[in-house]
Design a protein around this motif. Structure first.
Motif, mmCIF file in Angstrom:
data_model
loop_
_atom_site.group_PDB
_atom_site.id
_atom_site.type_symbol
_atom_site.label_atom_id
_atom_site.label_comp_id
_atom_site.label_asym_id
_atom_site.label_seq_id
_atom_site.Cartn_x
_atom_site.Cartn_y
_atom_site.Cartn_z
ATOM 1 N N ASP A 203 26.838 -0.845 8.727
ATOM 2 C CA ASP A 203 27.539 0.095 7.850
ATOM 3 C C ASP A 203 26.671 1.120 7.119
ATOM 4 O O ASP A 203 27.203 2.091 6.574
ATOM 5 N N ALA A 204 25.370 0.922 7.060
ATOM 6 C CA ALA A 204 24.546 1.762 6.183
ATOM 7 C C ALA A 204 24.218 3.130 6.774
ATOM 8 O O ALA A 204 23.690 3.987 6.054
ATOM 9 N N GLY A 205 24.505 3.349 8.044
ATOM 10 C CA GLY A 205 24.100 4.583 8.706
ATOM 11 C C GLY A 205 24.494 5.866 7.985
ATOM 12 O O GLY A 205 23.645 6.741 7.746
ATOM 13 N N PRO A 206 25.779 6.053 7.601
ATOM 14 C CA PRO A 206 26.167 7.302 6.922
ATOM 15 C C PRO A 206 25.417 7.533 5.606
ATOM 16 O O PRO A 206 25.031 8.663 5.302
ATOM 17 N N LEU A 207 25.190 6.475 4.829
ATOM 18 C CA LEU A 207 24.472 6.650 3.567
ATOM 19 C C LEU A 207 23.012 6.997 3.819
ATOM 20 O O LEU A 207 22.458 7.886 3.154
ATOM 21 N N VAL A 208 22.391 6.324 4.771
ATOM 22 C CA VAL A 208 20.986 6.620 5.084
ATOM 23 C C VAL A 208 20.847 8.081 5.499
ATOM 24 O O VAL A 208 19.923 8.785 5.050
ATOM 25 N N ALA A 209 21.773 8.549 6.327
ATOM 26 C CA ALA A 209 21.712 9.944 6.771
ATOM 27 C C ALA A 209 21.877 10.906 5.593
ATOM 28 O O ALA A 209 21.176 11.923 5.503
ATOM 29 N N GLU A 210 22.781 10.582 4.670
ATOM 30 C CA GLU A 210 23.019 11.459 3.522
ATOM 31 C C GLU A 210 21.839 11.447 2.551
ATOM 32 O O GLU A 210 21.437 12.492 2.031
#
Length: 933
Positions: free
Chosen positions: A390-397
């Motif tokens: 689940d962490a992918g979108p936050l890491v990208a942001e």
């Protein structure tokens, strides 16, 4: 600290077995520490009579320092505190084995990651591919290398740590366990399960008449009977059956038992912990008094109320009665707790970053009566049920906005730009990518390197491709080539920081260091493979397998505390706290997670063979406890969010709906006037903690030799290249330890025993056969020479491998063992350090270290040593002997205090000029240019 009535009762209960039910944030460390003080007030009780178990080494360091402080405040100087064991069960079990079973001296403890690498490298020898998977309706098949080695590890752990009816096991499963244990024995390894199993079994009552070979059993049982009077177990709710067996073994002769825990925080049942241990404790042990610590001193009333409401929905029969209340200084303002839903994961991630930015600089008070400071990046934690999922979108942001972040463990390490670039180097050596791909990867990392810089680094990679079978296998090691490449491209911490900013620069080095840690995990198992095979296998492993290997790892580097947002799983956050916590992705079938389906350990082990087997597959109660842990990590600000996932994770979690019903929680972020917010904002300032610093003697050596080397090694995690002679010095040291321990008991070793001693202890795992024989010959000569020169004085041995803790400054402890304390013919007491070429170091550092030993010995025994000695075991090398220097003793306390403070302040500079230390430093390559380069 003002104690509550419940805390006082727990501290004063020393004659009965005790169950302390400790709610989150209830000050249990203080209670345990003060109870230890009370134990030491009891007639005849000495520190060596107390054993205190913690769940992690970090918790052990904090508890030991707190105990030392409270003992000195209440009792003054108490001799022998170093003999009070505070640590993990694994650490205690290892000490038991290595103190009472000489054959265990040479065994190296390997991590879960290293054990899995070992299994995959020896897929048949470990039993992996000879163990069968049985799925209903299908023919049995062999387990698969790489993809099923994690499941096989869990099988092996269950078979050694749980209550298993081995008669129900298929023959291939029993054979697989035997093969794996034989593989460990062949390579002289302990994994964590093996340490516990062997130690627990040594404590079992003997059956029948003692036979030859039972000496370790008798020795261990006699030690426990004579020494252990009080046992304290923290985080008892997470113990498993073999740990419970170990506890039973330690208390079988009448020792008092105090267990501390919170059944609401049982979050490791999927690893085998059994919540029933704490629920049934009062029924299984005699005369138990139960004390409940309800006061939460960590969190605001709102967080406490929400956490309590979540926990109280657990079935009453599966929970100890308690009611957590707020007892701390944190206040509540409307808007502190939010439950928000978003249309997409991207929108959820963007809002979290906005919220962090808005909170940054918000006044926050860490302790009652303290001055407020402005919140900064390191005050935020984002806790996921699954980081990898689940962490992918936050890491990208976060990356897009340039907000510094660190992901606990190593699983997402391999996706960072700098590590993608590092991986390309080994893909190039393996022939899987071209030069242009390496250049492009480093350009994408945007660390300020030019094409010419990377071209220089490529020369080091090209050299590694030139290996031929007539060259030694250690000509090119993975770690050595990695460091050589970084040297050639001119990697320097300050240069990277100047290009990308200090926060990002620190994280780049942190990530590159942790990649070095991963190299070490792999290469320790594969060192004796041919270089082409080693590099090729590593390139594929780090690309395809490593992220999965480190999925549940919490392998953060040492003391590093970057000013960065923490991203972690809830499991990894256990025992920690942050001013602001985000719990995103509250989706159905994610959090709470769905019951584990698909292929699992019970397609290998019959489920009926394992007691209470259902807990391994997860239960709704387990997920609720995990959610409770997530909530109670927050001190003041708590955000819980939902965005739709994919597949069966598109709907909100029932937990999300539940928290919206709490009256402290807003479902829309309140709008504040910007000018009002700006007026109250302070300068963002990371929390200036004064962490307890517990250093081993080897760590202190590095800190004294060069602070920057210490930083690279222990804060960032850079690992040294392996040497084929590695292990020789320790082996020689272990031989000496057995000689001196036997001498203390009146058993003096003679020359005829030398070869057997050397063969029992010599372990050089990376040496080819011809070199091993040379090392054996050298060891026999060294031991024979030592006995010739010192044999007549062995009867004067007073202590061997004496454990000491040196408290030379508040919050700074040096912990380790003195090689030898002996009395000379003159009657003088001498502190002795045994040296060989592998253990050599600068003379001034050795003198400093010896005088630290002198202080530690005096703290332990009350006796001031007269002399310090360095006995060199190498041929044609002289020894040194000096009187204890009062001036040096005075200076060394200040030096240790300064070193501890420098570590807290992250003030660890490099040497001003190239020196002898630089000549032997493994990391000079990433520190400064070599003279004449």
């Amino acid at each position: 600290m003002r104690l509550t009535a419940a805390q006082k009762t727990a501290i004063d209960t020393v004659q009965r077995n005790l169950l302390i039910v400790a709610c989150a944030g209830s000050g249990k460390t203080e209670v345990i520490s003060r109870r230890v003080v009370e134990l030491l007030r009891q007639p005849g009780v000495q520190p060596k009579n107390i054993v205190a178990f913690t769940f992690t080494d970090k918790a052990a360091g904090e508890l030991k320092e707190r105990i030392t402080s409270r003992v000195r405040e209440e009792l003054g100087e108490v001799r022998g505190l170093a003999e009070l064991f505070v640590g993990t069960m694994h650490g205690y079990a290892r000490d038991l084995l290595q103190s009472h079973a000489p054959e265990a001296f040479k065994c190296t403890v390997i991590s879960d990651v290293q054990a899995r690498v070992l299994i995959d490298r020896n897929s048949r020898g470990s039993g992996l591919t000879e163990t069968l998977v049985r799925v209903n309706g299908k023919d049995p098949r062999e387990m698969r290398r790489y993809t099923e080695s994690r499941m096989y590890q869990q099988v092996l752990a269950i078979l050694r740590e749980d209550e298993v009816d081995h008669a129900q096991l298929p023959e291939d499963v029993r054979a697989g366990l035997s093969q794996y244990r034989a593989l460990l024995q062949k390579h002289h390894y302990f994994d964590f399960s093996e340490i516990l199993r062997q130690a627990a079994d040594l404590l079992l009552p003997p059956t029948g008449t003692p036979a030859a070979g039972d000496e370790p059993v008798i020795s261990v049982r006699n030690h426990v009977r004579d020494m252990v009077r009080y046992v304290v177990v923290d985080e008892y709710q997470d113990t498993n059956p073999v740990q419970e067996q170990l506890i039973r073994g330690l208390t079988q002769f009448g020792a008092n038992l105090c267990i501390v825990g919170d059944d609401d925080q049982t979050i490791y049942q999927w690893r085998g912990s059994a919540v029933n241990n704490i629920l049934s404790f009062a029924d299984r042990y005699d005369g138990v008094e139960t004390v409940t610590l309800n006061d939460n001193f960590r969190s605001s009333p709102a967080v406490v109320d929400l956490g309590r409401s979540v926990a109280e929905r657990l079935p009453a029969e599966k929970r100890l009665a308690k009611s957590m209340t707020a007892g701390g200084h944190q206040g509540y303002e409307r808007g502190d707790l939010l439950a928000l839903d978003f249309a997409t994961p991207g929108a959820e991630a963007a809002w979290m970053c906005d919220r962090m930015d808005r909170l940054r600089g918000t006044p926050f008070t860490d302790r009652p009566g303290g001055e407020p400071r402005g919140l900064d990046w390191s005050d935020y934690a984002v806790l996921y049920r699954s980081v990898s999922g689940d962490a992918g979108p936050l890491v990208a942001e976060l990356r897009r906005r340039g907000i510094p972040y660190v992901i606990k463990g190593l699983s997402r390490l391999f996706e960072t730009p700098e590590i993608k670039a590092a991986k390309s180097c080994f893909a190039y050596i393996a022939g899987d990518v071209e030069r242009d791909d390496v250049l492009a990867a480093w350009a994408d990392a945007q660390l300020g390197f030019t094409t010419a810089d990377i071209e220089r680094g490529l020369t080091a990679l090209d050299e590694a491709r030139t290996w031929t079978p007539d060259m030694p296998w250690d000509t090119y090691t993975i770690q050595g080539v990695y460091l050589r490449f970084l040297e050639q491209i001119g990697l320097r911490e300050e240069a990277v920081a100047a290009h990308v900013g200090p926060d990002r620069g620190e994280l780049v080095f942190y990530n590159l260091g942790r990649f070095s840690t991963a190299i070490g995990d792999f290469e320790r198992i594969h060192f004796l493979s041919s270089p082409p095979n080693r590099f090729s296998t590593f390139s594929k492993w780090v690309e395809y397998q490593a992220p999965d290997y480190y999925e549940e790892s919490d392998a953060d580097a040492g003391y590093a505390r970057p000013n960065a947002v923490t991203i972690a799983t809830v499991h990894q956050a256990k025992g920690m706290e942050w001013p602001a916590v985000f719990v995103p992705c509250l989706r159905s079938n994610r959090f709470p997670g769905q019951r584990h389906g698909g292929l699992n350990v019970f397609h290998v082990i019959p489920q009926d063979a394992v007691a209470d087997a259902h807990r391994y597959r997860g239960t709704p109660e387990d997920e609720r406890r995990l959610f409770y842990v997530a909530i109670t990590r927050a001190q003041k600000y708590l955000v819980m969010t939902f965005s739709p996932g994919i597949g069966n994770k598109k709907r909100p979690s029932p937990f999300f709906a539940e928290v919206t019903r709490n009256t402290y929680v807003l479902t829309k972020e309140p709008v504040r006037a910007e000018k009002d917010e700006s007026a109250r904002r302070l300068t963002p300032t990371p929390r200036l903690t004064a962490p307890d610093v517990v250093l081993s003697f080897s760590e202190l050596k590095y800190l004294f030799e060069c602070p920057y080397q210490f930083k690279l090694r222990f804060l960032y995690g850079f690992d040294s290249p392996l040497q084929k002679e590695l292990g020789y010095g320790k082996s020689l040291h272990d031989v000496m330890a057995e000689i001196h321990k036997r001498a203390v008991k009146g058993d003096v070793v003679t020359a005829v025993e030398v070869e057997a001693l050397v063969d029992r202890h010599l372990h050089a795992p990376f040496a080819p056969a011809p070199l091993k024989e040379q090392l054996r010959t050298a060891a026999i000569r060294a031991v024979s020479r030592y006995l010739r020169d010192n044999g007549a004085r062995l009867t004067l041995t007073e202590h061997s491998e004496l454990p000491i803790d040196v408290h030379m400054a508040p919050g700074t402890t040096i912990s380790g063992r003195i090689d030898l304390i002996r009395r000379l013919d003159t009657g003088e007491v001498s502190v002795v350090d045994l040296k060989s070429s592998e253990r050599a170091q600068a003379e001034d550092v050795t003198l400093d270290q010896l005088h630290v030993y002198v202080v530690g010995y005096e703290e332990l025994s009350g006796t001031r040593a007269d002399l310090v000695e360095v006995l060199n075991l190498d041929e044609n090398s002289g020894s040194k002997r000096e009187e204890v220097s009062e001036d040096l003793l005075d200076r060394i306390s200040g030096k240790v205090a300064e070193a501890g403070q420098a570590l807290r302040d992250n003030n660890l500079p490099r040497k001003q000029n190239w020196c002898d230390t630089c000549n032997t430093c493994d990391f000079a390559a990433v520190c400064r240019d070599r003279p004449g380069s």
